[in-house]
Design a protein around this motif. Sequence first.
Motif, PDB file in Angstrom:
ATOM      1  N   ALA A   1     -22.077   7.392  39.279  1.00  0.00           N
ATOM      2  CA  ALA A   1     -20.925   7.546  40.173  1.00  0.00           C
ATOM      3  C   ALA A   1     -21.127   6.770  41.471  1.00  0.00           C
ATOM      4  CB  ALA A   1     -20.705   9.026  40.466  1.00  0.00           C
ATOM      5  N   ALA A   2     -22.087   5.852  41.481  1.00  0.00           N
ATOM      6  CA  ALA A   2     -22.389   5.097  42.701  1.00  0.00           C
ATOM      7  C   ALA A   2     -21.211   4.209  43.109  1.00  0.00           C
ATOM      8  CB  ALA A   2     -23.632   4.244  42.482  1.00  0.00           C
TER       9      ALA A   2
ATOM     10  N   LEU B   1     -27.582  -5.534  28.841  1.00  0.00           N
ATOM     11  CA  LEU B   1     -27.165  -4.528  29.813  1.00  0.00           C
ATOM     12  C   LEU B   1     -25.711  -4.137  29.549  1.00  0.00           C
ATOM     13  CD1 LEU B   1     -29.045  -6.833  31.586  1.00  0.00           C
ATOM     14  CD2 LEU B   1     -28.996  -4.846  33.106  1.00  0.00           C
ATOM     15  N   ILE B   2     -25.458  -2.822  29.475  1.00  0.00           N
ATOM     16  CA  ILE B   2     -24.122  -2.304  29.213  1.00  0.00           C
ATOM     17  C   ILE B   2     -23.694  -1.487  30.420  1.00  0.00           C
ATOM     18  CG2 ILE B   2     -22.716  -0.886  27.669  1.00  0.00           C
ATOM     19  CD1 ILE B   2     -24.983  -1.348  25.558  1.00  0.00           C
ATOM     20  N   ASP B   3     -22.690  -1.988  31.143  1.00  0.00           N
ATOM     21  CA  ASP B   3     -22.214  -1.333  32.360  1.00  0.00           C
ATOM     22  C   ASP B   3     -20.905  -0.608  32.050  1.00  0.00           C
ATOM     23  OD1 ASP B   3     -21.516  -0.534  34.857  1.00  0.00           O
ATOM     24  OD2 ASP B   3     -21.627  -2.516  35.795  1.00  0.00           O
ATOM     25  N   ILE B   4     -21.007   0.714  31.890  1.00  0.00           N
ATOM     26  CA  ILE B   4     -19.829   1.498  31.536  1.00  0.00           C
ATOM     27  C   ILE B   4     -19.142   2.056  32.773  1.00  0.00           C
ATOM     28  CG2 ILE B   4     -19.018   3.373  30.023  1.00  0.00           C
ATOM     29  CD1 ILE B   4     -21.567   3.175  28.466  1.00  0.00           C
ATOM     30  N   ALA B   5     -19.753   1.930  33.931  1.00  0.00           N
ATOM     31  CA  ALA B   5     -19.259   2.571  35.151  1.00  0.00           C
ATOM     32  C   ALA B   5     -18.066   1.839  35.759  1.00  0.00           C
ATOM     33  CB  ALA B   5     -20.377   2.633  36.184  1.00  0.00           C
ATOM     34  N   VAL B   6     -17.217   2.610  36.432  1.00  0.00           N
ATOM     35  CA  VAL B   6     -16.130   2.076  37.262  1.00  0.00           C
ATOM     36  C   VAL B   6     -16.130   2.878  38.560  1.00  0.00           C
ATOM     37  CG1 VAL B   6     -13.651   1.678  37.484  1.00  0.00           C
ATOM     38  CG2 VAL B   6     -14.724   1.526  35.230  1.00  0.00           C
TER      39      VAL B   6
ATOM     40  N   ASP C   1     -19.409  -5.287  30.448  1.00  0.00           N
ATOM     41  CA  ASP C   1     -18.838  -4.208  31.244  1.00  0.00           C
ATOM     42  C   ASP C   1     -17.823  -3.433  30.407  1.00  0.00           C
ATOM     43  OD1 ASP C   1     -16.481  -5.706  31.194  1.00  0.00           O
ATOM     44  OD2 ASP C   1     -16.788  -6.528  33.218  1.00  0.00           O
ATOM     45  N   ILE C   2     -17.146  -2.463  31.028  1.00  0.00           N
ATOM     46  CA  ILE C   2     -16.237  -1.582  30.296  1.00  0.00           C
ATOM     47  C   ILE C   2     -15.081  -2.360  29.657  1.00  0.00           C
ATOM     48  CG2 ILE C   2     -14.823  -1.043  32.318  1.00  0.00           C
ATOM     49  CD1 ILE C   2     -15.815   1.445  29.557  1.00  0.00           C
ATOM     50  N   ASP C   3     -14.630  -3.442  30.313  1.00  0.00           N
ATOM     51  CA  ASP C   3     -13.536  -4.240  29.748  1.00  0.00           C
ATOM     52  C   ASP C   3     -13.991  -4.959  28.479  1.00  0.00           C
ATOM     53  OD1 ASP C   3     -11.813  -3.433  31.681  1.00  0.00           O
ATOM     54  OD2 ASP C   3     -11.900  -5.274  32.863  1.00  0.00           O
ATOM     55  N   ASP C   4     -15.231  -5.453  28.481  1.00  0.00           N
ATOM     56  CA  ASP C   4     -15.756  -6.103  27.277  1.00  0.00           C
ATOM     57  C   ASP C   4     -15.797  -5.126  26.107  1.00  0.00           C
ATOM     58  OD1 ASP C   4     -16.282  -8.562  28.608  1.00  0.00           O
ATOM     59  OD2 ASP C   4     -18.144  -7.725  29.414  1.00  0.00           O
TER      60      ASP C   4
END
Length: 456
Positions: free
Chosen positions: A251-252, A276-281, A299-302
């Motif tokens: 939640a940063a 690296l998988i960035d699921i955060a928004v 990222d989440i869009d990918d």
Amino acid sequence: MSVVSIGVNHKTAPVEIREKLSFSENSLSDALDRLLDQPVILGCVIISTCNRTEIYAHVTDVESGIETIRSFLQHKSGVEPVMIKKYTYAFAQHKTARHLFRVAAGLDSMLLGETQILGQVRTAYQLAQKHNATDKVISTLFRQAITVGKQARTETGIDQHAVSISYAAVELAKQIFQDLTGRSVLVIGAGKMSELTAKHLVANGVSGVIVSNRSYDRAVCLARQFGGQAVKFNQLYRYLEAADIVISCTAATHYVVRAPEMQRTLAENTGKKIMLIDIAVPRDIDPAVGSLPGVKLYDIDDLQNVVDNNLMERKRAAIMADAIIEEAVEEFSRWQGIQYVVPTVTALKKHGESIRQREMTRALSKLGDLSAHDRKIIESMANTIVNQLLHTPVTRLKEYALTEHGPVYQEAVEKLFLPDNPDDLDESDRRAVAGQPTKEKRGKQPKPAARASGQH
């Protein structure tokens, strides 16, 4: 006689209605017995899962069968009759078969093409069999549904395309590493999405799990689920060196993984490949990290693009599955239609044979002594006359049995060709042509002391 289905699912009823109509595993046995106590019901199966409750039954009459089952659901749940009618759907004949086949193939599920439902259909059928709740028609319907469910998945691959964010991450990881066996994952953040993604990765071969979270206690709890290791948040980059895959979902409000620090980490591990998988928004990982050598950053869009593309693949596969289902529906309808006129055909042939034997006995008694040759000719002629007279009505009746007007033609044949006096037929024939089949004998089964876990 017909097969009917009455039920609710995630598309037709809110959860507060579905939960009232659902059956616990321990209540299914009693529910099957209570349904079979109804004269209109010849055989039945109950499917009860998180998102659906459906009762499939072979009934002597469609309208009274549907009304009986709805009444049963009303008394079981306490839901008002008007609400039962509002939220339940009902199918009969080939529409019942089509619906069940679509359910078994995963085409009626919340997640298109999901695989769990096929096992739930099989378990429901096996439980009904165990309690002698099925008859020939219901058994044939469910065996074919299980076969169709398997065939749809095998021939279309409808369940092969990931349509959840967490599983899409696994699919991308497989594209990079081919085999995930023995790989390690660093999970940054201990939320639900991180947990789900880690769970899918472990299920696909990842063996080392490291969890880092600002709350160290939560990191410990999540790591314990996978037999992994929890690390302090300020030690994050140190453990990045050991990871093949990184999942970040915190939640940063700022980047948790920054490009300069990541560059230094990679400099000490020349040739290292890392995903690296960035699921955060907002995003946890600096997009500049993706340009570093050996790094694949999503990222989440990918991930959503992967899900959208795969969902389109599943929809295309669903069209192919529907074609398989329509063939199966036609096959079942053909079989069912023939089954329903078999008693009439049998009674017709028995009646013809009784006339032949009676008239043969009468004629031979008047003709006196005949040679074996003459006797054979007369018997052959009598057989031929009866067979030819019955051939057309029997053939046409089987053809018309496959149409919606089959029962009308069946009744017409019975009225035209079978005697008005029921004493001219034996008991089984009288019941058959009167549309009063007997249920298979069912002994009350002792209830098991404990049951294995079943549907969910």
